[in-house]
Enzyme design. Sequence first.
Site, short mmCIF file in Angstrom:
data_model
loop_
_atom_site.label_atom_id
_atom_site.label_comp_id
_atom_site.label_asym_id
_atom_site.label_seq_id
_atom_site.Cartn_x
_atom_site.Cartn_y
_atom_site.Cartn_z
N ILE A 131 95.09 59.67 39.48
CA ILE A 131 94.00 60.08 40.64
C ILE A 131 94.57 59.78 42.22
O ILE A 131 94.87 58.69 42.37
CB ILE A 131 92.72 59.27 40.27
CG1 ILE A 131 92.35 59.73 38.78
CG2 ILE A 131 91.80 59.66 41.00
CD1 ILE A 131 92.22 61.15 38.39
N THR B 129 91.54 64.53 35.23
CA THR B 129 92.89 64.24 34.22
C THR B 129 92.82 62.88 33.63
O THR B 129 92.19 61.93 34.04
CB THR B 129 94.17 64.37 34.95
OG1 THR B 129 94.08 65.59 35.93
CG2 THR B 129 95.28 64.32 33.99
N GLN C 295 121.62 71.75 49.58
CA GLN C 295 123.16 72.35 49.59
C GLN C 295 123.68 72.72 50.92
O GLN C 295 124.97 72.51 51.25
CB GLN C 295 123.11 73.68 48.84
CG GLN C 295 124.26 74.33 48.26
CD GLN C 295 124.86 73.41 47.46
OE1 GLN C 295 124.13 72.44 46.75
NE2 GLN C 295 126.02 73.58 47.16
N GLY D 33 126.86 66.61 51.50
CA GLY D 33 126.81 65.31 51.09
C GLY D 33 125.44 64.84 51.77
O GLY D 33 124.91 63.78 51.38
N GLU E 289 96.95 70.05 40.20
CA GLU E 289 96.11 71.23 40.33
C GLU E 289 96.43 72.32 39.50
O GLU E 289 96.12 73.51 39.98
CB GLU E 289 95.73 71.50 41.66
CG GLU E 289 95.33 70.12 42.42
CD GLU E 289 94.61 70.36 43.84
OE1 GLU E 289 94.02 71.59 43.90
OE2 GLU E 289 94.88 69.74 44.67
C1 LIG Z 1 101.01 62.84 41.93
C2 LIG Z 1 99.81 63.54 40.98
C3 LIG Z 1 98.59 63.71 41.75
C4 LIG Z 1 97.52 64.03 40.98
N1 LIG Z 1 96.23 63.99 41.27
C5 LIG Z 1 95.20 64.46 40.55
C6 LIG Z 1 93.86 64.15 41.03
O1 LIG Z 1 93.74 63.65 42.08
N2 LIG Z 1 92.84 64.42 39.98
C7 LIG Z 1 92.93 64.73 38.68
O2 LIG Z 1 92.11 64.62 38.12
N3 LIG Z 1 94.23 64.98 38.42
C8 LIG Z 1 95.27 64.65 39.20
N4 LIG Z 1 96.82 64.87 38.74
C9 LIG Z 1 96.90 65.43 37.34
C10 LIG Z 1 97.56 66.74 37.36
O3 LIG Z 1 96.62 67.79 37.73
C11 LIG Z 1 98.13 67.00 35.95
O4 LIG Z 1 99.34 66.35 35.91
C12 LIG Z 1 98.43 68.26 35.69
O5 LIG Z 1 97.29 69.09 35.47
C13 LIG Z 1 99.21 68.53 34.21
O6 LIG Z 1 98.77 67.86 33.48
P1 LIG Z 1 99.52 66.72 32.30
O7 LIG Z 1 100.30 65.95 33.20
O8 LIG Z 1 98.70 66.10 31.45
O9 LIG Z 1 100.50 67.77 31.64
P2 LIG Z 1 100.57 68.47 30.29
O10 LIG Z 1 98.85 69.45 30.37
O11 LIG Z 1 100.54 67.70 29.19
O12 LIG Z 1 101.59 69.71 30.22
C14 LIG Z 1 102.83 69.32 29.97
C15 LIG Z 1 103.71 70.49 30.01
O13 LIG Z 1 103.17 71.51 29.03
C16 LIG Z 1 102.84 72.71 29.83
N5 LIG Z 1 101.72 73.26 29.05
C17 LIG Z 1 100.48 72.83 28.93
N6 LIG Z 1 99.60 73.76 28.30
C18 LIG Z 1 100.53 75.04 28.21
C19 LIG Z 1 99.99 76.11 27.77
N7 LIG Z 1 98.90 76.42 27.45
N8 LIG Z 1 100.98 77.18 27.93
C20 LIG Z 1 102.10 76.81 28.26
N9 LIG Z 1 102.67 75.46 28.88
C21 LIG Z 1 101.60 74.55 28.79
C22 LIG Z 1 102.53 72.53 31.09
O14 LIG Z 1 102.50 73.35 32.11
C23 LIG Z 1 103.50 71.24 31.65
O15 LIG Z 1 104.80 71.62 31.62
C24 LIG Z 1 97.76 64.47 39.72
C25 LIG Z 1 99.18 64.51 39.02
C26 LIG Z 1 100.35 63.83 39.82
C27 LIG Z 1 101.52 63.77 39.25
#
Ligand SMILES: Cc1cc2nc3c(=O)[nH]c(=O)nc-3n(C[C@H](O)[C@H](O)[C@H](O)COP(=O)(O)OP(=O)(O)OC[C@H]3O[C@@H](n4cnc5c(N)ncnc54)[C@H](O)[C@@H]3O)c2cc1C
Length: 424
Positions: free
Chosen positions: A199, A168, A378, A382, A405
Amino acid sequence: MYYYSDFYRILNSLWFIFLSFWKRFQFTHLIIKIQNKPQNMPLNFELNEDQKMLQESVKEFTERHVAPTVFERDNSKEFPHDLVTQLGEMGMMGIYHDPGFGGSGFDTVSFCLAIEEIARWDASLALTVASHTSLGTGHISIAGSDDQKKKYMPDLCAATRLAGWCLTEPGSGSDASGMKTTAVKNGDHYLLNGSKIFITQGSVADVYVVLAKTDPDLGTKGISAFIVEADWEGVKPGAPMHKLGMNSSNTTEVVFENVEVPVENLLGEEGMGFVDTMKVLDGGRVGIAALSVGVARGALEESLKYSMERKQFGKPIGNFQHIESKLVDMATSVEAARLLTLKAATLKDNGKSYTKEASMAKLFASELSVQASLDAIQIHGGYGYTKEYHVERFLRDAKLLTIGEGTSEIQRLIIARELKKSFI
Ligand SMILES: Cc1cc2nc3c(=O)[nH]c(=O)nc-3n(C[C@H](O)[C@H](O)[C@H](O)COP(=O)(O)OP(=O)(O)OC[C@H]3O[C@@H](n4cnc5c(N)ncnc54)[C@H](O)[C@@H]3O)c2cc1C
């Protein structure tokens, strides 16, 4: 004319009689076959002895060493190096990897059982184990050469080194193909430049698998994977991010600035990084599904206990029908989520395609973990809203499971695509 149609009617009846006997014969034959070979029944819900032993030992470890300190870790937000070391010594950090490269050689079903047990108490720790095993180490296991596996896998499986997986970026999440990180070949090395975000193990990893564009003109076919060591010049992990939950799981940005990656650290073929990433994510999603089952089971067990202890109107709240309904729905859904998860794991173990099943398990189980945590709060009234009980942490941790993921929306896209494949 009359005789002619009568003849056909008789012939028709004889044909149906023959067919009905043939079907009966086939059915009887099948029953005899099944009765003679009960061990070959395709659906067997029993765990084998190895799986049961592993489940029991992880349960015992978690109840003794993880559960008593989970509030402390959630508050301090500190990465639990000591617990990870112990899990490494138990063989849990390379649980399903090849014993020839330091893994423990269990199956994916066992991995799911272990992750569920850990997540029952501490989802952050389960996320550390699952991401280290399935993503970073998993990618090397799927795409690495024997030399790369010999060099990296034994330490990773023993958790003397930790793995981070960098896909990401600030501008590309769900659409990972939009990444900006580049790796430009320059003699005996690639020059890696870019910035990765969210990450897991970002600042505690010793080894990263990094996805980068080796040929930006080729779209997903121009993406490659690299093994990058954390102490190489130009690798800059950021500070831990402030998150809603998963507090003791380490999440940071990692910047790569003119990092010289030797050509022998190209992971898999050049241009195949995206294809391998999809395989890594399929496996990762089974782990997240198991993690979600663990959180939802925690919510159920804590709610059951509380509802039998807490009295209102002169009786335990667990005797009120509205509370019973919640408990029943939670228990039924936890069972369904576990079955979906173990089905995906079994398909993976048998070398069958499991993309759709992994997404279904991840979607259903992660959404359940959020709903079950809400219901648990729920039921606790409280008190559920305070940090004295586990259930508010369950909710904060569970929300990540519907995002990481691949979000729930992306799981739905994958499932829809896989469903439509059968009509093409
Ligand atoms: C705590 C944590 C740990 C993580 N660990 C890792 C890691 O180890 N390595 C790594 O590489 N990544 C990691 N991630 C990243 C994670 O995989 C991404 O946050 C996730 O894939 C979503 O990408 P984004 O946050 O950019 O959201 P976006 O892609 O910007 O999405 C935003 C919203 O739009 C929606 N959306 C996007 N495209 C579409 C579509 N085509 N149709 C419908 N809805 C859509 C999404 O579902 C979401 O609701 C981690 C994230 C977190 C929060």
